[in-house]
Design an enzyme around this catalytic site. Structure first.
Site, short mmCIF file in Angstrom:
data_model
loop_
_atom_site.label_atom_id
_atom_site.label_comp_id
_atom_site.label_asym_id
_atom_site.label_seq_id
_atom_site.Cartn_x
_atom_site.Cartn_y
_atom_site.Cartn_z
N GLY A 169 0.82 -1.21 0.00
CA GLY A 169 0.00 0.00 0.00
C GLY A 169 0.85 1.26 0.00
O GLY A 169 0.57 2.22 -0.72
N ASP A 170 1.91 1.25 0.80
CA ASP A 170 2.83 2.40 0.83
C ASP A 170 3.51 2.58 -0.52
O ASP A 170 3.65 3.71 -1.01
CB ASP A 170 3.90 2.18 1.90
N SER A 171 3.95 1.48 -1.11
CA SER A 171 4.67 1.56 -2.38
C SER A 171 3.77 2.03 -3.51
O SER A 171 4.19 2.83 -4.36
CB SER A 171 5.29 0.20 -2.71
#
Length: 398
Positions: A169-171
């Site tokens: 999700g962060d990436s």
């Protein structure tokens, strides 16, 4: 910086920690932007201590912060805020992933920064975005993946939802942030020279990847559920176990590919079955087809399964571990491992640069820096004297 890189000449200031913001800035740094990473003098980015450590520093850090310059600043000190403002007067991009409202409390809100530098593009990554009733809630990638729908559909139908294995999700949010920044820079070039805010919420970054989930629910009331290893609604595409216990991924969901697969496993009857000529027909007989493929792979070792499928031009692969990647000819030919050196001189491998540009490729110039490694050099470039820098250090501003 090399002028052969596409982002050479851009100045990026990173006010981020851990994954989303720093990954977005890393991409800019890999392609030639000058990235100044601002860190707290008290330990810096927590990622420096995440996962496997080498002599006290995360191996992940050396990759995530490659090509960046580290400037330590105490943002609780007025002098620290003034240095940030000076730094931003000629910056092109600011990347930050604080909780919404944090920069405003520091006197670094968009209205202040835009007045200071009207050309500045501000990339803001947060759990729920800069607006809405949930904007002030903390939201790491795990929360974004949950709210955005990814966790709900990941795993097997008879078990609880599972994580995908990385903080994806962060990436994903970082990638959207870079795309938005480049769009904003393009707009700045052709439409008046004004910067703007790129507002990326982690849950929305994930939600945007959810394929046909929204229209299927809106039109048909269909809620996509967990489906294990198969591709829901698309048959056949799944993971199968071979006689030696090793797994293979087989993707034969194209009409012609399906026929080739059935012939290669000695089931010409299924290849010529008119009811299986399209995906709808195959998906209706999903369990039957997967049982046939399972039985075939279970009778052969993985190497033989892959040989047969390669000859039949059926997309298939073993499931790679990182150890497999290190010896794989494709990874090696594509230069997906590049060499760097740790602070003590030890050579180590890092992931290669993605994407590959034929004329202006990215590169690794240096690995993640020591905390504050470039502080004095950056302040000197900004016009600070040696005496003033010493005073800032004495006052714990840097």
């Amino acid at each position: 910086m090399s002028t052969a890189k596409p982002l050479a000449g851009l100045k990026v200031v990173e006010l981020g920690t851990l994954i989303a913001g720093p990954f977005a800035a890393r991409i800019c740094a890999e392609f030639g932007a000058e990235v100044i990473k601002v860190e707290s003098p008290d330990g810096g980015d927590p990622l420096r201590k995440w996962r496997k450590l080498y002599e006290g520093t995360s191996l992940w850090w050396f990759v995530q912060a490659r090509n960046k310059r580290s400037l330590t600043l105490n943002l609780k000190a007025p002098e620290g805020i003034e240095i940030i403002k000076t730094l931003l007067t000629d910056a092109d991009i600011l990347i930050e992933n604080f909780r919404p409202g944090t920069l405003e409390k520091l006197g670094l809100g968009w209205d202040v920064l835009h007045a200071l530098n009207p050309r500045l593009v501000m990339v803001r990554l947060s759990g729920f975005g800069q607006t809405g009733p949930m904007k002030e809630q903390p939201g790491f990638g795990a929360v974004g993946e949950s709210v955005g729908g990814l966790r709900y559909i990941t795993g097997f139908e008879d078990r609880p939802p599972v994580r995908t294995g990385i903080s994806i999700g962060d990436s994903i949010a970082a990638l959207w942030g870079v795309i938005g920044a480049l769009m904003a820079l393009r707009h700045r070039e052709v439409a008046g020279g004004e910067g703007q805010v790129v507002d990326v919420a982690l849950y929305e970054a994930v939600f945007a990847m959810m394929e046909s989930m929204v229209p299927e629910f809106d039109v048909m009331g269909f809620v996509r559920e967990r489906s294990g290893n198969i591709m829901p609604g698309i048959t056949p595409s799944s993971i199968h176990t071979c006689a030696d216990g090793k797994a293979v991924q087989i993707g034969a969901n194209g009409d012609a590919i399906f026929k080739r697969l059935m012939r290669s496993i000695n089931r010409p009857d299924l290849a010529e079955d008119p009811a299986l000529a399209d995906n709808a027909g195959r998906d209706a007989r999903r369990e039957e087809l997967y049982a046939v493929i399972d039985a075939w792979t279970a009778s052969l070792e993985q190497s033989e399964v892959l040989r047969v499928l390669a000859e039949a031009e059926v997309p298939a692969s073993r499931i790679y571990s990182v150890a497999d990647m290190f010896t794989d000819p494709q990874f090696i030919a594509r230069e997906m491992f590049v060499q760097g050196h740790l602070p003590d001189g030890k050579a180590f491998s890092m992931p290669g640069i993605v994407p590959k540009l034929s004329g202006t490729p990215g590169a690794t110039e240096w690995v993640g820096p020591a905390l504050g490694e470039h502080t004095e050099a950056i302040l000197s470039e900004m016009g600070y004297s040696e005496e003033r820098i010493r005073n800032l250090r004495t006052q714990a501003v840097i």
